[in-house]
Design a protein around this motif. Structure first.
Motif, PDB file in Angstrom:
ATOM      1  N   ALA A 244     -32.374  51.695  13.853  1.00 29.96           N
ATOM      2  CA  ALA A 244     -31.038  52.267  13.676  1.00 29.96           C
ATOM      3  C   ALA A 244     -30.006  51.390  14.379  1.00 29.96           C
ATOM      4  CB  ALA A 244     -30.986  53.686  14.232  1.00 29.96           C
ATOM      5  N   LYS A 245     -28.734  51.706  14.130  1.00 29.24           N
ATOM      6  CA  LYS A 245     -27.645  50.899  14.704  1.00 29.24           C
ATOM      7  C   LYS A 245     -27.667  50.886  16.229  1.00 29.24           C
ATOM      8  CE  LYS A 245     -25.062  49.698  11.004  1.00 29.24           C
ATOM      9  NZ  LYS A 245     -25.940  50.071   9.898  1.00 29.24           N
ATOM     10  N   ASP A 246     -28.152  51.989  16.853  1.00 32.91           N
ATOM     11  CA  ASP A 246     -28.134  52.065  18.319  1.00 32.91           C
ATOM     12  C   ASP A 246     -29.329  51.367  18.965  1.00 32.91           C
ATOM     13  OD1 ASP A 246     -30.230  53.774  17.781  1.00 32.91           O
ATOM     14  OD2 ASP A 246     -29.568  55.333  19.179  1.00 32.91           O
TER      15      ASP A 246
ATOM     16  N   ALA B  87     -33.593  52.260   7.566  1.00 33.64           N
ATOM     17  CA  ALA B  87     -32.425  52.626   8.350  1.00 33.64           C
ATOM     18  C   ALA B  87     -31.402  53.239   7.404  1.00 33.64           C
ATOM     19  CB  ALA B  87     -31.839  51.396   9.026  1.00 33.64           C
TER      20      ALA B  87
ATOM     21  N   ARG C  27     -25.355  54.398   7.832  1.00 33.60           N
ATOM     22  CA  ARG C  27     -24.458  54.139   8.964  1.00 33.60           C
ATOM     23  C   ARG C  27     -25.110  54.407  10.320  1.00 33.60           C
ATOM     24  NH1 ARG C  27     -20.181  56.297   5.262  1.00 33.60           N
ATOM     25  NH2 ARG C  27     -19.320  54.417   4.347  1.00 33.60           N
ATOM     26  N   ASP C  28     -26.052  55.311  10.377  1.00 33.09           N
ATOM     27  CA  ASP C  28     -26.779  55.565  11.621  1.00 33.09           C
ATOM     28  C   ASP C  28     -28.052  56.323  11.291  1.00 33.09           C
ATOM     29  OD1 ASP C  28     -26.359  58.518  11.678  1.00 33.09           O
ATOM     30  OD2 ASP C  28     -24.283  57.962  11.992  1.00 33.09           O
TER      31      ASP C  28
ATOM     32  N   GLU D 229     -25.153  49.633   3.880  1.00 37.10           N
ATOM     33  CA  GLU D 229     -24.187  49.941   4.938  1.00 37.10           C
ATOM     34  C   GLU D 229     -22.878  50.524   4.398  1.00 37.10           C
ATOM     35  OE1 GLU D 229     -22.669  45.291   5.307  1.00 37.10           O
ATOM     36  OE2 GLU D 229     -23.783  46.226   6.926  1.00 37.10           O
TER      37      GLU D 229
ATOM     38  N   ASN E 211     -35.047  44.136  14.599  1.00 32.16           N
ATOM     39  CA  ASN E 211     -33.737  44.769  14.748  1.00 32.16           C
ATOM     40  C   ASN E 211     -32.661  43.839  14.195  1.00 32.16           C
ATOM     41  OD1 ASN E 211     -33.645  42.825  16.790  1.00 32.16           O
ATOM     42  ND2 ASN E 211     -32.737  44.194  18.317  1.00 32.16           N
ATOM     43  N   ALA E 212     -31.426  44.332  14.082  1.00 34.50           N
ATOM     44  CA  ALA E 212     -30.362  43.573  13.416  1.00 34.50           C
ATOM     45  C   ALA E 212     -30.065  42.252  14.114  1.00 34.50           C
ATOM     46  CB  ALA E 212     -29.099  44.427  13.329  1.00 34.50           C
TER      47      ALA E 212
END
Length: 345
Positions: free
Chosen positions: A34-36, A72, A75-76, A115, A322-323
């Motif tokens: 995820a984004k976090d 994912a 957005r989150d 996204e 991860n990103a």
């Protein structure tokens, strides 16, 4: 041990020095970041186990039955499909919310997200598209069951593989009429090159098929001893990494390739099948997981290999970055999961 010789101790693997791991108790179907920075592992028992940056691994009860697909979310958090016929969003803290119930006795086999907010979920022949608020936008119907789903980099097109080829749809089109990419046989995993110029599928008969969209040129990539389940383009689309052989098979998508070009093979030689591949989000580096549980990272240009996790805890069934490309995660058929932080020294 795949291409690493047999004199390597566990201490030589990055997992021992820079990793954390857990026994999760069920087959790891897939994983996503995820984004976090949280990483979710989707399991065959219907749960997500979420490895959070702080160190906890909370459990989310996502599905009544197996998780079949995981990405994912737009957005989150995370997006999953299950054999309970539900499309579900799970927050990084484990909060579960149903987006759609797509029918009892129906499997949500493949999901994808972009996204921009778009989400896609396949049930049989149908591909359902949703916006970021969970509203259904449209349903796209294919001639046979969907075998794989992918959005292009801009989120303007979605591709679905099926029997005898693949269909490429413009998401915002007023009239839903796909560009049909034909090739006889059963097509499963699907990938669109980062620049949107090529579509590639993995086929039932241990081969890949591709289409160059500019002129509908066919591309046949064969010679695999097993089915290819993972397709991964490098960040700029110069290479396509694939599983399905006893090495990491990488096809060149430059200089007129892959037609007439031999693939590059990395980290092979011990007869153990490569189960999974994942290209680094920035560099021409590929992670690979093998049927004996070995995980490694290979640099395409030099062929240099770095061992990440030792064999012995089940065949690798999920693999991803991860990103930022600083953390690599993997999961196995026996329910073992690990994360390795490459930014740590």
């Amino acid at each position: 041990m795949s291409g690493q010789g047999s004199e390597v101790s566990d201490a030589d693997f990055l997992l021992s020095a820079r990793g954390r791991s857990q026994e999760l108790g069920a087959w790891v179907i897939g994983l996503a970041f995820a984004k976090d920075g949280s990483c979710a592992f989707g399991l065959g028992d219907g749960t997500l186990r979420i490895a959070r940056p702080g160190g906890e691994w909370p459990t989310a009860e996502a599905h009544d039955g197996a998780v079949l697909s995981l990405v994912a979310d737009a957005r989150d958090g995370f997006l999953t499909g299950g054999d309970d016929g539900r499309l579900v969003h799970t927050d990084a803290d484990g909060t579960v919310a149903e987006i759609a119930a797509l029918g009892a006795m129906k499997w949500v086999e493949h999901v994808a997200a972009h996204e921009s907010g778009l989400r896609a979920a396949s049930v049989g022949k149908q591909l359902h598209l949703f916006d970021g608020k969970g509203q259904k936008l449209k349903t796209l119907t294919h001639p046979t069951s969907v075998g794989g789903v992918a959005f292009d980099a801009k989120g303007k097109r979605v591709a679905a593989s099926h029997y005898n080829g693949a269909s490429l749809w413009f998401v915002a089109a007023k009239e839903d009429k796909p560009r049909v990419l034909e090739w006889k046989g059963s097509h499963a995993a699907i990938a669109i090159s980062p620049d949107g110029t090529h579509v590639v599928t993995a086929m039932q008969e241990n081969a890949l098929h591709g289409w160059r969209l500019s002129d509908s040129q066919h591309m046949r990539m064969s010679g695999y001893p097993s089915k290819t389940r993972f397709l991964s383009f490098t960040a700029r689309g110069r290479w396509l990494a694939t599983s399905g052989a006893d090495s990491v098979v990488i096809w060149p998508f430059f200089g007129g390739g892959p037609m007439g070009k031999a693939p590059t093979e990395l980290a092979g030689g011990d007869g153990v099948l490569c189960n999974a591949v994942a290209c680094h989000p920035q560099h021409e580096v590929v992670a690979a997981g093998f049927a004996d549980g070995l995980v490694l990272i290979a640099e395409i240009a030099s062929g240099k290999v770095v061992p990440v996790a030792p064999p012995g805890r089940g065949g690798i069934s999920a693999l991803g970055w991860n990103a930022a490309g600083s953390v690599l995660a993997f999961g196995t058929e026996e329910g073992f999961a690990g994360l390795v932080d490459l930014s740590r020294r």
